[in-house]
Design an enzyme around this catalytic site. Structure first.
Site, PDB file in Angstrom:
ATOM      1  N   GLY A 135       0.804  -1.216   0.000  1.00 60.36           N
ATOM      2  CA  GLY A 135       0.000   0.000   0.000  1.00 60.36           C
ATOM      3  C   GLY A 135       0.832   1.258   0.000  1.00 60.36           C
TER       4      GLY A 135
ATOM      5  N   SER B  78       5.542 -10.884  -4.702  1.00 64.56           N
ATOM      6  CA  SER B  78       4.470 -10.809  -5.699  1.00 64.56           C
ATOM      7  C   SER B  78       4.820  -9.762  -6.752  1.00 64.56           C
ATOM      8  CB  SER B  78       3.153 -10.461  -5.013  1.00 64.56           C
ATOM      9  OG  SER B  78       3.318  -9.287  -4.268  1.00 64.56           O
TER      10      SER B  78
ATOM     11  N   ALA C 284       3.197  -6.483  -9.026  1.00 67.64           N
ATOM     12  CA  ALA C 284       2.201  -5.448  -8.787  1.00 67.64           C
ATOM     13  C   ALA C 284       0.856  -5.904  -9.323  1.00 67.64           C
ATOM     14  CB  ALA C 284       2.602  -4.162  -9.502  1.00 67.64           C
ATOM     15  N   ILE C 285      -0.211  -5.681  -8.558  1.00 68.36           N
ATOM     16  CA  ILE C 285      -1.559  -5.862  -9.107  1.00 68.36           C
ATOM     17  C   ILE C 285      -2.096  -4.478  -9.446  1.00 68.36           C
ATOM     18  CG2 ILE C 285      -3.912  -6.611  -8.614  1.00 68.36           C
ATOM     19  CD1 ILE C 285      -2.803  -8.881  -7.014  1.00 68.36           C
ATOM     20  N   THR C 286      -2.142  -3.621  -8.452  1.00 69.63           N
ATOM     21  CA  THR C 286      -2.621  -2.259  -8.715  1.00 69.63           C
ATOM     22  C   THR C 286      -1.509  -1.232  -8.479  1.00 69.63           C
ATOM     23  OG1 THR C 286      -3.394  -2.134  -6.442  1.00 69.63           O
ATOM     24  CG2 THR C 286      -4.999  -2.810  -8.094  1.00 69.63           C
ATOM     25  N   GLY C 287      -0.330  -1.688  -8.019  1.00 72.66           N
ATOM     26  CA  GLY C 287       0.749  -0.763  -7.688  1.00 72.66           C
ATOM     27  C   GLY C 287       1.668  -0.488  -8.873  1.00 72.66           C
TER      28      GLY C 287
ATOM     29  N   SER D 171       8.068  -6.529  -5.541  1.00 73.40           N
ATOM     30  CA  SER D 171       9.479  -6.906  -5.449  1.00 73.40           C
ATOM     31  C   SER D 171       9.867  -7.865  -6.563  1.00 73.40           C
ATOM     32  CB  SER D 171       9.761  -7.557  -4.097  1.00 73.40           C
ATOM     33  OG  SER D 171       9.540  -6.636  -3.059  1.00 73.40           O
TER      34      SER D 171
ATOM     35  N   ASP E 105     -10.414  -6.599  -0.293  1.00 77.92           N
ATOM     36  CA  ASP E 105      -9.193  -7.198   0.244  1.00 77.92           C
ATOM     37  C   ASP E 105      -9.531  -7.623   1.669  1.00 77.92           C
ATOM     38  OD1 ASP E 105      -6.614  -7.984   0.558  1.00 77.92           O
ATOM     39  OD2 ASP E 105      -5.713  -5.992   0.504  1.00 77.92           O
TER      40      ASP E 105
END
Lengths: 503, 503
Positions: free
Chosen positions: B168, B194, B196-199, B203, B256
């Site tokens: 976040g 993971s 990025a999904i929405t970011g 990493s 979430d």
């Protein structure tokens, strides 16, 4: 991003496309997002992604979107990220237990109706509506939205009568008698019915044995205006189309949420122009309404919703723990229903219910005095006027008006299950009855069903026939017999079923 | 019923078939029901129905089922009704607010993992879990079920360290430094990350700039045993595979859920064999955890779940209202992360967070005395041992160990946004920052991102550069610039942004 279109000729009920994961990443979208797809037209479609099926540089397009865009294979289309429909944020509100305004509800129902929502979004709406329920304002909004997003009928004369049973009791063939009785009295009754989903047969399945039942809204109006009534399949119309899509999610989850039941029933009645209706609420063990308290609450909720819509609604709490009449399934039910009109002859449970519901409608419709409805209904049957009206309806819908109860076909593969001992019938299980009917072939095989010879409370001797299973196919009969022995439909005092006899 | 098989070469994530409505009726099933499909093998598949695409007598079979049955076109298969998985009734229980036993939870997670549930069933589970939440027992069962239904690693020596950020906050590149620091101290740290999904970049996205990140569980064990640590993409493993399927429903609903977050994080850590971990909980405006109370509750929940699983968990509540460091997105973040290891040089927010988290891990891992961890971490950087370890990791994962911060590519399309006036930076918006980074091309274009020149509280003069946008493509740079002018990322006291300068 420019992509080369390739067709996927599968119906998915919405505009949907499938893109390689690498292209999706480049566009900046994930599976479940929307894209705009442009050639000379522009549509918004839901995206699936794949690593294998569609290579980079291409876009697979499902049938509905392909046809809407009039694409040709290898045509280049432009693909851009698009926002979710606003209704998705309203679904989120419902998930967070917030009340929906009528505008928000309309947006959701319209997007359901237009196929703009994914299965995930639709299911989230249905599940959260199931969990939180809806208040009276929301139910009214949902009902009105369902009406507005489909075809509507309005009649020039009033009242326009309707009746509906919330279902759950087998053998409930009364529509085939109630509609002609009420129409014979000069009232309008544009009856849309459903097919069986989990039952042995809906009224539309039964009527279809006698004549076609698929008509458009304008045809329903024409038929009803001309001869007073019809019995058609609601599913063939475009009346309240959102309802079927909602049910397609409720069915696999085996849920039947209260709010959705109210909105679904009332939207369909309101949309066909009905202003006066009788609601049949079968109550008791193994029905949808186990107790009288629940029955009364349901009645109040329907009447309140009716008030809000400007419809007069009366409710009949009926006994639903046993089947209505003795016939369950297709041709057997049609025979029983016709025999009532032909010879005023019917099992008492079926006769009384038919006259009671018809009588309420005749009184509400203003053609019978208060308390005189059932008697008038009975006279309309005895005089032959109801039968004549039924034949008119069959004929105008395209069937043979010379049909008689004798000429309705039933399955020729039959087996009678005998009582293994003396005693009283203690119980008939609706659920077991329906399960065995379905194994025998109902509702698909119109000749399949069960004829009950002994009902609850009757005395039987050892060897008396308890019920007869009818089927069109030997193997279905065998499966039904086996199931009825494995777990009995009827219990005689202390009974252990010991033998069966195939006649 | 015997039907002729025809292939539908589309991945649907489960065994699924498509049958003509007439055949479905004859079989006695509706869309959403299951059938058994038999040739020499037998599979259970979900049914879609159609009036058009598949003619009577045929059955369309999607890719997964087609391949599992090794079918050939026009092969005759036998199709019979089949029951729903038991887990569907457990989902119904959850919808009705009943607590699930560990056996029931396992059945649900196993069926999710095996692709036995339809999208409707999966969404009903996710939505009702979101609405009701889960108690500690259910969360533990879900976590254990997620672990058991995927690959697991166990190490011969202990402790096995891990860290995780609930995310976040943009620019949170610390994994690239923490893992080599901790591994340089001789501890095991098999880090899965993971994307990025929405970011702007996870990493795994960052590490991928330096070396491959897709490895199987057994390869992760081998690498970690050999050199102490790794930084790989969790999505390439078969670790806790149910999690991704659950997320595929949560993502389009933008939810979430707390229980799912706990189970998802802890299952992945438990499955890689970690027994000791530090959880980073970024707090503040525009993070997942707006208040300290919520941060503490989340910490307690993670620690309790750790206890139940036999893992030691410590939590760090960190400041998350502003980005970590000054670089956000791909290559820019990697440069900043490497510069810390190369020259012990980093923006204060980033340096302090890295040392704090590393220090906690060193103390928990028993290699630093209580209160001495951050100092030891700093020494591991200054001595060059952390950089050497990072290069070892890059090399063993298949990258070039001679890489330096200078050699990491960044986008050559750049524009610096200047301050329109004198004043203090009052605010940097995480959400706006990420939105503009994504428009510039992140996470797909590895060279795209934003370099922040002035942070919250700093004084700027008119004409000072506030931040620089990097992109690989001119049109993406233009879109990003426009968006950053339309709705600013940073606010200078009383600011109205007036001009930009493209350098």
């Amino acid at each position: 991003m420019k992509l080369k279109a390739q067709p996927y000729d599968i119906e998915v009920g919405r505009y949907e496309v499938i893109i390689n994961s690498m292209d999706a990443e480049e566009i900046g979208i994930l599976a479940g997002d929307r894209v705009q797809v442009k050639n000379k037209d522009t549509i918004t479609a839901v995206v699936e992604t794949t690593d294998a099926i569609v290579i980079q540089g291409r876009i697979g397009i499902y049938r509905e979107a392909w046809e809407a865009m009039k694409l040709v294979p290898d045509e280049i289309v432009d693909v851009l990220p698009a926002a979710k429909p606003k209704s998705v944020s309203f679904i989120r509100k419902k998930m967070d237990k917030q009340k929906l305004t009528s505008e928000e509800m309309f947006a959701i129902i319209e997007d359901i109706s237009d196929g703009n929502l994914t299965e995930v979004e639709l299911t989230a709406f249905v599940t959260s509506s199931y969990i939180y329920g809806m208040d009276a304002d929301e139910i009214e909004s949902m009902t009105r939205a369902m009406v507005k997003t489909g075809d509507q009928i309005s009649f020039d004369t009033h009242p326009v009568m309707d009746h509906h049973s919330i279902g759950g009791v087998p053998g409930n063939k009364i529509t085939l008698d109630v509609v002609p009785i009420v129409a014979a009295a000069g009232l309008l009754v544009p009856k849309t019915s459903s097919r069986a989903i989990t039952g042995a047969g809906g009224s539309a399945d039964l009527m279809e044995i006698l004549c076609p039942v698929s008509f458009r809204a304008d045809e329903i109006k024409k038929i009803t205006t001309r001869i007073g009534g019809c019995i058609v399949w609601g599913g063939a119309t475009n009346i309240a189309p959102a309802d079927d899509k909602i049910i397609s999610v409720e069915y696999p989850l085996s849920i039947d949420p209260h709010a959705q039941l109210l909105a679904s029933v009332m939207a369909k009645k309101f949309a066909v122009g009905a202003d006066t209706m009788v609601l049949d609420i079968p109550m008791g063990r193994e029905t949808k309404v186990p107790t009288i308290q629940e029955g009364r609450k349901m009645a109040r909720d329907f009447m309140e919703l009716g008030d809000r819509l400007g419809m007069r609604v009366e409710c009949a709490l009926t006994y639903g723990s046993s089947p209505v009449g003795r016939a369950v399934g297709g041709g057997l039910e049609v025979r029983e229903a016709m025999l009532l009109l032909e010879k005023n002859q019917a099992p008492r449970s079926f006769m009384e219910k038919t006259m009671a519901i018809s009588g309420m409608m005749l009184e509400m419709g203003g053609v019978a005095a208060k308390g005189e409805g059932a008697k008038m209904a009975s006279e309309l049957v005895k005089s032959g006027r109801a039968l004549a009206k039924f034949k008119e309806i069959i004929e105008v819908q395209g069937g043979d008006p010379n049909v008689t109860s004798d000429s309705v076909p039933v399955g020729d593969k039959v087996a009678t299950v005998l009582s293994p001992q003396d005693g009283y019938i203690q119980e008939i299980s609706n659920k077991r009855l329906v399960a065995v009917c379905r194994l025998a072939g109902a509702p698909h095989d119109k000749g399949a069903g069960i004829m009950i010879h002994k009902k609850k409370g009757e005395y039987v001797k050892k060897g008396d026939g308890l019920f007869t299973i009818y089927a069109e196919k030997e193997w279905k009969l065998d499966t039904a017999i086996k199931e009825s022995l494995r777990d009995p439909i009827m219990y005689v005092e202390g009974m252990v079923l010991e033998k069966i006899q195939v006649v």
